[in-house]
Design a protein around this motif. Structure first.
Motif, PDB file in Angstrom:
ATOM      1  N   HIS A  67      -7.059   7.038  -1.995  1.00 45.57           N
ATOM      2  CA  HIS A  67      -7.233   8.439  -1.622  1.00 45.57           C
ATOM      3  C   HIS A  67      -5.902   9.143  -1.427  1.00 45.57           C
ATOM      4  CE1 HIS A  67     -11.406   7.014  -0.611  1.00 45.57           C
ATOM      5  NE2 HIS A  67     -11.608   8.033  -1.429  1.00 45.57           N
ATOM      6  N   GLY A 127      -1.278   6.041   5.151  1.00 44.90           N
ATOM      7  CA  GLY A 127      -1.872   6.847   6.223  1.00 44.90           C
ATOM      8  C   GLY A 127      -1.770   6.135   7.561  1.00 44.90           C
ATOM      9  N   ASP A 141       4.401   5.377   3.250  1.00 43.17           N
ATOM     10  CA  ASP A 141       3.794   6.707   3.215  1.00 43.17           C
ATOM     11  C   ASP A 141       4.938   7.708   3.161  1.00 43.17           C
ATOM     12  OD1 ASP A 141       0.723   7.785   4.103  1.00 43.17           O
ATOM     13  OD2 ASP A 141       2.342   9.259   4.226  1.00 43.17           O
ATOM     14  N   ALA A 142       4.687   8.850   2.537  1.00 47.96           N
ATOM     15  CA  ALA A 142       5.728   9.878   2.438  1.00 47.96           C
ATOM     16  C   ALA A 142       5.916  10.607   3.766  1.00 47.96           C
ATOM     17  CB  ALA A 142       5.366  10.877   1.341  1.00 47.96           C
ATOM     18  N   SER A 143       4.950  10.499   4.673  1.00 46.65           N
ATOM     19  CA  SER A 143       5.017  11.229   5.945  1.00 46.65           C
ATOM     20  C   SER A 143       5.512  10.315   7.065  1.00 46.65           C
ATOM     21  CB  SER A 143       3.615  11.758   6.276  1.00 46.65           C
ATOM     22  OG  SER A 143       3.429  11.819   7.674  1.00 46.65           O
ATOM     23  N   ALA A 200       8.226   6.172   2.143  1.00 46.51           N
ATOM     24  CA  ALA A 200       8.564   6.202   0.713  1.00 46.51           C
ATOM     25  C   ALA A 200       7.579   7.101  -0.017  1.00 46.51           C
ATOM     26  CB  ALA A 200       8.500   4.800   0.113  1.00 46.51           C
ATOM     27  N   VAL A 238      -0.314  13.672  -5.250  1.00 50.74           N
ATOM     28  CA  VAL A 238       1.041  13.455  -5.768  1.00 50.74           C
ATOM     29  C   VAL A 238       1.388  14.533  -6.798  1.00 50.74           C
ATOM     30  CG1 VAL A 238       2.496  11.802  -7.004  1.00 50.74           C
ATOM     31  CG2 VAL A 238       0.797  10.982  -5.353  1.00 50.74           C
ATOM     32  N   VAL A 285       5.635   7.815  -3.443  1.00 50.96           N
ATOM     33  CA  VAL A 285       5.198   6.979  -4.576  1.00 50.96           C
ATOM     34  C   VAL A 285       5.890   7.393  -5.882  1.00 50.96           C
ATOM     35  CG1 VAL A 285       3.177   8.383  -5.176  1.00 50.96           C
ATOM     36  CG2 VAL A 285       3.156   5.929  -5.666  1.00 50.96           C
ATOM     37  N   GLN A 286       6.422   8.603  -5.916  1.00 54.51           N
ATOM     38  CA  GLN A 286       7.096   9.049  -7.148  1.00 54.51           C
ATOM     39  C   GLN A 286       8.477   8.415  -7.319  1.00 54.51           C
ATOM     40  OE1 GLN A 286       5.879  13.637  -7.546  1.00 54.51           O
ATOM     41  NE2 GLN A 286       6.320  12.990  -5.467  1.00 54.51           N
ATOM     42  N   GLU A 307       0.864  -1.181   0.000  1.00 55.42           N
ATOM     43  CA  GLU A 307       0.000   0.000   0.000  1.00 55.42           C
ATOM     44  C   GLU A 307       0.900   1.230   0.000  1.00 55.42           C
ATOM     45  OE1 GLU A 307      -2.973   0.718   3.100  1.00 55.42           O
ATOM     46  OE2 GLU A 307      -3.869   2.288   1.855  1.00 55.42           O
TER      47      GLU A 307
HETATM   48  C1  LIG Z   1      -6.161  10.867   2.574  1.00 61.15           C
HETATM   49  S1  LIG Z   1      -4.755  10.048   3.202  1.00 61.15           S
HETATM   50  C2  LIG Z   1      -5.211   8.373   2.803  1.00 61.15           C
HETATM   51  C3  LIG Z   1      -4.621   7.378   3.732  1.00 61.15           C
HETATM   52  C4  LIG Z   1      -4.993   5.904   3.469  1.00 61.15           C
HETATM   53  N1  LIG Z   1      -4.629   5.470   2.137  1.00 61.15           N
HETATM   54  C5  LIG Z   1      -6.463   5.633   3.718  1.00 61.15           C
HETATM   55  O1  LIG Z   1      -7.164   5.197   2.798  1.00 61.15           O
HETATM   56  O2  LIG Z   1      -6.911   5.847   4.861  1.00 61.15           O
HETATM   57  C6  LIG Z   1      -3.440  10.391   2.008  1.00 61.15           C
HETATM   58  C7  LIG Z   1      -2.088   9.824   2.419  1.00 61.15           C
HETATM   59  O3  LIG Z   1      -1.193   9.942   1.291  1.00 61.15           O
HETATM   60  C8  LIG Z   1       0.083  10.305   1.781  1.00 61.15           C
HETATM   61  N2  LIG Z   1       0.837  10.916   0.666  1.00 61.15           N
HETATM   62  C9  LIG Z   1       0.657  12.135   0.110  1.00 61.15           C
HETATM   63  N3  LIG Z   1       1.516  12.318  -0.900  1.00 61.15           N
HETATM   64  C10 LIG Z   1       2.265  11.185  -0.993  1.00 61.15           C
HETATM   65  C11 LIG Z   1       3.311  10.758  -1.870  1.00 61.15           C
HETATM   66  N4  LIG Z   1       3.788  11.548  -2.832  1.00 61.15           N
HETATM   67  N5  LIG Z   1       3.830   9.518  -1.685  1.00 61.15           N
HETATM   68  C12 LIG Z   1       3.369   8.727  -0.685  1.00 61.15           C
HETATM   69  N6  LIG Z   1       2.394   9.076   0.175  1.00 61.15           N
HETATM   70  C13 LIG Z   1       1.837  10.291   0.010  1.00 61.15           C
HETATM   71  C14 LIG Z   1      -0.214  11.239   2.931  1.00 61.15           C
HETATM   72  O4  LIG Z   1       0.880  11.364   3.819  1.00 61.15           O
HETATM   73  C15 LIG Z   1      -1.419  10.557   3.572  1.00 61.15           C
HETATM   74  O5  LIG Z   1      -1.049   9.625   4.560  1.00 61.15           O
END
Ligand SMILES: C[S@@+](CC[C@H](N)C(=O)[O-])C[C@H]1O[C@@H](n2cnc3c(N)ncnc32)[C@H](O)[C@@H]1O
Length: 262
Positions: free
Chosen positions: A120, A54, A76-78, A101, A125, A103-104, A50
């Motif tokens: 979501h 989040g 996740d990036a955070s 990580a 991105v 995703v890019q 995944e």
């Molecule tokens: C709305 S949350 C969704 C979390 C989870 N997928 C869910 O369905 O509950 C968006 C998540 O995407 C992550 N995110 C944003 N940009 C990202 C990126 N470039 N690469 C990886 N994760 C990223 C954020 O840190 C956040 O945790």
């Protein structure tokens, strides 16, 4: 990194809103897991990724039905989200590898996964095409990508309530999304040969002003030192939300679903 996801607090306020009002229907992450399982049958020892996981809610909500042999990687990036997902996976008894990580630029080899989820998150991105190309690269030939997102009408009633604050604060979540149920098939189709859209629309009857306000506040970023004018506008806004709900529940349409691509 988006300020909203530096820590899980704002995401948690949004999840609390959906949990409170989606009570009549099945939980989103439970329903998503069921709908995907009906369409995709990964091997008992599938490698599952995944991205943008989040708080790891997809896994904690489905812990008892995740096949025990699945090798799960959450990213996740955070860093705040990574810590949250790591704790949640451990509490749910799931053996998952959890790493930071973007995703890019995924730190995995070509074809490393049989199934990947990007729920979501693709609309956050910066280089969407690159994120999708990375997902194509790490999913093996014949493997599946599940990409959940929202439609253009999603929570329009909520966005309309908060929009008037946009001239005194930064309001997130009101701008058009780069990856929606309407435009996502074309974006995924650039990399994946087969793309199917599955809709999961419903409507919520929102009657608790404080739960709604917590959600609305998660969208609003005030200046570091809000002056009296900003403070006045925010309290007027909060009063108007309370008055609106005093006159009866607010009907909020949710337009959401996912793409299945391979
Ligand atoms: C709305 S949350 C969704 C979390 C989870 N997928 C869910 O369905 O509950 C968006 C998540 O995407 C992550 N995110 C944003 N940009 C990202 C990126 N470039 N690469 C990886 N994760 C990223 C954020 O840190 C956040 O945790």
């Amino acid at each position: 990194m988006l300020e909203a996801y530096r820590t899980p607090d704002r995401l948690r306020a949004r999840i609390a809103f959906h949990e409170r009002y989606a009570g009549k229907g099945e939980d989103f992450h439970r329903q998503l897991f069921s709908l995907v399982s009906e369409r995709v049958e990964p091997a008992a020892d599938a490698r599952v990724l995944e991205v943008g996981s989040g708080t790891g809610r997809l896994w904690t909500m489905n812990a008892e039905r995740v096949p025990p042999g699945w090798r799960i990687t959450l990213t996740d990036a955070s860093e705040g989200m990574v810590e949250s997902a790591r704790g949640a996976a451990a509490d749910a008894g799931l053996a998952a590898s959890v790493t930071r990580a973007d995703v890019q630029g995924l730190p995995f080899g070509a074809g490393a996964f049989d199934l990947a989820f990007a729920n979501h998150m693709l609309y956050h991105v910066p280089d969407l095409a690159r994120g999708i190309a990375e997902l194509r690269r790490v999913v093996c030939p014949g493997g599946w990508l599940v990409a959940a997102t929202n439609g253009e009408a999603h929570l329009a009633a909520v966005r309309d309530l908060v929009a008037p604050l946009a001239d005194v604060a930064t309001v997130h979540g009101v701008e058009p999304l780069s990856f929606t149920l309407e435009n996502g098939a074309a974006a995924l189709g650039a990399e994946f040969g087969e793309v199917e859209a599955v809709r999961m629309d419903d409507a919520l009857e929102v009657d608790d002003a404080e739960v709604l306000l917590a959600y609305l506040r998660s969208m609003v970023y005030l200046p570091d030192e809000p002056g009296p004018e900003v403070t006045r506008r925010v309290s007027e806004f909060e009063e108007s939300v309370r008055r609106r709900l005093d006159s009866g529940p607010l009907s909020v349409r949710r337009s959401t679903g996912f793409f299945l691509a391979r």
